[in-house]
Design a protein around this motif. Structure first.
Motif, PDB file in Angstrom:
ATOM      1  N   MET A   1      24.385 -80.698  -8.453  1.00 20.52           N
ATOM      2  CA  MET A   1      24.876 -81.964  -7.891  1.00 20.52           C
ATOM      3  C   MET A   1      23.735 -82.974  -7.793  1.00 20.52           C
ATOM      4  SD  MET A   1      27.443 -82.057  -4.645  1.00 20.52           S
ATOM      5  CE  MET A   1      26.197 -82.517  -3.457  1.00 20.52           C
ATOM      6  N   LYS A   2      24.052 -84.219  -8.037  1.00 25.80           N
ATOM      7  CA  LYS A   2      23.020 -85.258  -7.977  1.00 25.80           C
ATOM      8  C   LYS A   2      22.489 -85.410  -6.542  1.00 25.80           C
ATOM      9  CE  LYS A   2      22.789 -90.272  -8.307  1.00 25.80           C
ATOM     10  NZ  LYS A   2      22.551 -90.400  -6.882  1.00 25.80           N
ATOM     11  N   ASN A   3      21.198 -85.646  -6.444  1.00 18.98           N
ATOM     12  CA  ASN A   3      20.637 -85.842  -5.102  1.00 18.98           C
ATOM     13  C   ASN A   3      21.005 -87.214  -4.555  1.00 18.98           C
ATOM     14  OD1 ASN A   3      19.082 -83.427  -4.508  1.00 18.98           O
ATOM     15  ND2 ASN A   3      17.963 -83.971  -6.369  1.00 18.98           N
ATOM     16  N   ILE A   4      21.072 -87.301  -3.224  1.00 16.48           N
ATOM     17  CA  ILE A   4      21.386 -88.581  -2.583  1.00 16.48           C
ATOM     18  C   ILE A   4      20.086 -89.360  -2.387  1.00 16.48           C
ATOM     19  CG2 ILE A   4      22.287 -89.703  -0.499  1.00 16.48           C
ATOM     20  CD1 ILE A   4      24.544 -88.198  -1.580  1.00 16.48           C
ATOM     21  N   ASN A   5      20.104 -90.625  -2.800  1.00 16.96           N
ATOM     22  CA  ASN A   5      18.931 -91.486  -2.640  1.00 16.96           C
ATOM     23  C   ASN A   5      19.273 -92.680  -1.763  1.00 16.96           C
ATOM     24  OD1 ASN A   5      17.621 -91.200  -6.064  1.00 16.96           O
ATOM     25  ND2 ASN A   5      17.637 -89.739  -4.402  1.00 16.96           N
ATOM     26  N   ILE A   6      18.492 -92.845  -0.701  1.00 17.36           N
ATOM     27  CA  ILE A   6      18.703 -93.976   0.201  1.00 17.36           C
ATOM     28  C   ILE A   6      17.443 -94.845   0.175  1.00 17.36           C
ATOM     29  CG2 ILE A   6      19.078 -94.652   2.615  1.00 17.36           C
ATOM     30  CD1 ILE A   6      20.621 -91.946   2.895  1.00 17.36           C
ATOM     31  N   ALA A   7      17.626 -96.121  -0.151  1.00 21.04           N
ATOM     32  CA  ALA A   7      16.483 -97.039  -0.252  1.00 21.04           C
ATOM     33  C   ALA A   7      16.438 -97.946   0.975  1.00 21.04           C
ATOM     34  CB  ALA A   7      16.641 -97.895  -1.515  1.00 21.04           C
ATOM     35  N   ILE A   8      15.276 -98.021   1.597  1.00 14.48           N
ATOM     36  CA  ILE A   8      15.113 -98.964   2.720  1.00 14.48           C
ATOM     37  C   ILE A   8      13.922 -99.871   2.397  1.00 14.48           C
ATOM     38  CG2 ILE A   8      14.692 -99.249   5.190  1.00 14.48           C
ATOM     39  CD1 ILE A   8      15.925 -96.610   5.734  1.00 14.48           C
ATOM     40  N   ASP A   9      14.215-101.142   2.223  1.00 18.13           N
ATOM     41  CA  ASP A   9      13.148-102.115   1.971  1.00 18.13           C
ATOM     42  C   ASP A   9      13.078-103.097   3.121  1.00 18.13           C
ATOM     43  OD1 ASP A   9      12.228-101.412  -0.768  1.00 18.13           O
ATOM     44  OD2 ASP A   9      14.335-101.795  -1.258  1.00 18.13           O
ATOM     45  N   GLY A  10      11.941-103.786   3.203  1.00 22.86           N
ATOM     46  CA  GLY A  10      11.803-104.812   4.229  1.00 22.86           C
ATOM     47  C   GLY A  10      10.341-105.136   4.462  1.00 22.86           C
ATOM     48  N   PRO A  11      10.087-106.174   5.250  1.00 17.67           N
ATOM     49  CA  PRO A  11       8.704-106.613   5.466  1.00 17.67           C
ATOM     50  C   PRO A  11       7.910-105.661   6.354  1.00 17.67           C
ATOM     51  CG  PRO A  11      10.195-107.856   6.857  1.00 17.67           C
ATOM     52  CD  PRO A  11      11.057-106.992   5.980  1.00 17.67           C
ATOM     53  N   ALA A  12       6.594-105.860   6.357  1.00 19.23           N
ATOM     54  CA  ALA A  12       5.707-105.042   7.195  1.00 19.23           C
ATOM     55  C   ALA A  12       6.092-105.188   8.662  1.00 19.23           C
ATOM     56  CB  ALA A  12       4.264-105.500   6.991  1.00 19.23           C
ATOM     57  N   GLY A  13       6.097-104.075   9.364  1.00 23.57           N
ATOM     58  CA  GLY A  13       6.285-104.127  10.814  1.00 23.57           C
ATOM     59  C   GLY A  13       7.723-104.199  11.282  1.00 23.57           C
ATOM     60  N   ALA A  14       8.682-104.040  10.369  1.00 25.67           N
ATOM     61  CA  ALA A  14      10.088-104.088  10.790  1.00 25.67           C
ATOM     62  C   ALA A  14      10.530-102.764  11.399  1.00 25.67           C
ATOM     63  CB  ALA A  14      10.986-104.445   9.602  1.00 25.67           C
ATOM     64  N   ILE A 115      10.170 -87.960  -7.357  1.00 28.27           N
ATOM     65  CA  ILE A 115      10.512 -87.384  -6.049  1.00 28.27           C
ATOM     66  C   ILE A 115      11.988 -87.629  -5.747  1.00 28.27           C
ATOM     67  CG2 ILE A 115      10.075 -87.476  -3.553  1.00 28.27           C
ATOM     68  CD1 ILE A 115       7.281 -88.498  -4.220  1.00 28.27           C
ATOM     69  N   ALA A 116      12.472 -88.843  -6.078  1.00 31.21           N
ATOM     70  CA  ALA A 116      13.866 -89.185  -5.773  1.00 31.21           C
ATOM     71  C   ALA A 116      14.838 -88.390  -6.642  1.00 31.21           C
ATOM     72  CB  ALA A 116      14.088 -90.679  -5.956  1.00 31.21           C
ATOM     73  N   ALA A 117      14.417 -88.081  -7.875  1.00 31.47           N
ATOM     74  CA  ALA A 117      15.305 -87.322  -8.760  1.00 31.47           C
ATOM     75  C   ALA A 117      15.424 -85.870  -8.290  1.00 31.47           C
ATOM     76  CB  ALA A 117      14.773 -87.370 -10.193  1.00 31.47           C
ATOM     77  N   GLU A 118      14.374 -85.375  -7.650  1.00 33.54           N
ATOM     78  CA  GLU A 118      14.342 -83.947  -7.302  1.00 33.54           C
ATOM     79  C   GLU A 118      14.785 -83.627  -5.880  1.00 33.54           C
ATOM     80  OE1 GLU A 118      10.302 -82.960  -8.271  1.00 33.54           O
ATOM     81  OE2 GLU A 118      10.708 -82.952 -10.435  1.00 33.54           O
ATOM     82  N   PRO A 134      17.230 -98.540  -8.619  1.00 34.27           N
ATOM     83  CA  PRO A 134      18.307 -99.540  -8.657  1.00 34.27           C
ATOM     84  C   PRO A 134      19.688 -98.917  -8.482  1.00 34.27           C
ATOM     85  CG  PRO A 134      17.307 -99.260 -10.824  1.00 34.27           C
ATOM     86  CD  PRO A 134      16.471 -98.481  -9.874  1.00 34.27           C
ATOM     87  N   ASN A 135      19.801 -97.602  -8.738  1.00 27.27           N
ATOM     88  CA  ASN A 135      21.099 -96.932  -8.576  1.00 27.27           C
ATOM     89  C   ASN A 135      21.183 -96.118  -7.298  1.00 27.27           C
ATOM     90  OD1 ASN A 135      22.053 -97.901 -11.088  1.00 27.27           O
ATOM     91  ND2 ASN A 135      20.838 -96.322 -12.119  1.00 27.27           N
ATOM     92  N   ALA A 136      20.352 -96.441  -6.323  1.00 29.03           N
ATOM     93  CA  ALA A 136      20.386 -95.694  -5.053  1.00 29.03           C
ATOM     94  C   ALA A 136      21.790 -95.698  -4.471  1.00 29.03           C
ATOM     95  CB  ALA A 136      19.405 -96.321  -4.070  1.00 29.03           C
ATOM     96  N   ASP A 137      22.168 -94.618  -3.792  1.00 32.87           N
ATOM     97  CA  ASP A 137      23.513 -94.490  -3.219  1.00 32.87           C
ATOM     98  C   ASP A 137      23.719 -95.487  -2.076  1.00 32.87           C
ATOM     99  OD1 ASP A 137      24.470 -91.743  -4.467  1.00 32.87           O
ATOM    100  OD2 ASP A 137      22.343 -91.601  -3.984  1.00 32.87           O
ATOM    101  N   VAL A 138      22.641 -95.735  -1.326  1.00 36.92           N
ATOM    102  CA  VAL A 138      22.708 -96.671  -0.200  1.00 36.92           C
ATOM    103  C   VAL A 138      21.433 -97.508  -0.221  1.00 36.92           C
ATOM    104  CG1 VAL A 138      22.923 -96.906   2.306  1.00 36.92           C
ATOM    105  CG2 VAL A 138      23.891 -94.898   1.187  1.00 36.92           C
ATOM    106  N   LYS A 139      21.596 -98.824  -0.036  1.00 38.20           N
ATOM    107  CA  LYS A 139      20.420 -99.697   0.035  1.00 38.20           C
ATOM    108  C   LYS A 139      20.469-100.489   1.333  1.00 38.20           C
ATOM    109  CE  LYS A 139      20.385-100.439  -4.950  1.00 38.20           C
ATOM    110  NZ  LYS A 139      20.376-101.438  -6.021  1.00 38.20           N
ATOM    111  N   ILE A 140      19.350-100.479   2.026  1.00 37.93           N
ATOM    112  CA  ILE A 140      19.298-101.203   3.296  1.00 37.93           C
ATOM    113  C   ILE A 140      18.089-102.137   3.264  1.00 37.93           C
ATOM    114  CG2 ILE A 140      18.836-100.908   5.784  1.00 37.93           C
ATOM    115  CD1 ILE A 140      20.417 -98.169   5.397  1.00 37.93           C
TER     116      ILE A 140
END
Ligand code: DC
Length: 223
Positions: A1-14, A115-118, A134-140
């Protein structure tokens, strides 16, 4: 099964790393702090006095790796654990500069994707939802006002000797935001399909809950 990838981006200190760590513990995912990779490259460049025009050719010698010890990420330069050394204000500023160099981003791209693929991961950074996964399951996109971020940092540092003033911290945050948002390669920006979470008026628990809600809405019960 494909691994779940969650991306969290944002500025320093958030609060990305603290909150992402809390959420990853709850979900049993690996937490990957990609800023630590950029900081480690910055440390390598600083320690070896490498000028900008020699960085690309010097990168293969850097030998940067991430290791997970008892579930906690540590960064290594060769065999040296540099996880503590990369947390100084000098390295913060140096990392903001070196992370704008395309060769540095290209060098770290594969490490992050592997790391994200594994693994099931929560990966935090600046360009995870836009470039690395770019295909992350969830992006925040996690943010807070510059003043609130400076305030939090000031409280963290207030006990320490040589604590910078609130104004110095705020100036530093504004400068880093500007550098991260205006570089040509992979600038900090919200991915079109990312959900915005503003933590200006939330505490850590409230922020973690908000993120868990976004994840659950997207992929069902994540646990
Ligand atoms: O998140 P941090 O403050 O540890 O990041 C250090 C620097 O690295 C920051 O100036 C932005 C840069 N960075 C980046 O360009 N891309 C990432 N994915 C993570 C961090």
């Amino acid at each position: 099964m494909k691994n779940i990838n969650i991306a969290i981006d944002g500025p320093a200190g958030a609060g990305k790393s603290t909150i992402a760590k809390m959420v990853s513990k709850k979900l049993g995912y690996i937490y990957v702090d990609t800023g630590a990779l950029y900081r480690t490259i910055a440390l390598y460049i600083t320690e070896n006095n490498i000028p900008d025009d020699k960085i690309e050719e010097a990168l293969p010698g850097a030998d940067v790796s991430l290791r997970f010890i008892d579930g906690t990420q540590r960064v290594f330069l060769g065999d040296r654990d540099v996880s503590g050394l990369i947390r100084t204000p000098e390295i913060s500023m140096a990392a903001s500069h070196t992370s704008a160099i395309p060769a540095v981003r290209a060098y770290l791209f594969g490490t992050q994707q592997k790391i994200a693929a594994e693994n099931n991961v929560i990966m935090d950074g600046r360009d995870i939802g836009t470039v690395v996964l770019p295909n992350a399951d969830v992006k925040i996109f996690l943010t807070a006002s510059a003043e609130e971020r400076a305030n939090r940092r000031y409280k963290e540092l207030a006990e320490k000797p040589d604590c910078p003033s609130y104004q110095e911290i705020l100036d530093d945050i504004i400068k880093r935001d500007y550098q991260d948002m205006h570089r040509e390669t992979a600038p900090l920006k919200q991915a079109e399909d990312a959900v915005l979470v503003d933590t200006t008026h939330l505490d850590l628990e409230g922020s973690a809950d908000a993120i868990i809600r976004v994840i659950t809405d997207k992929i069902g019960s994540a646990e």
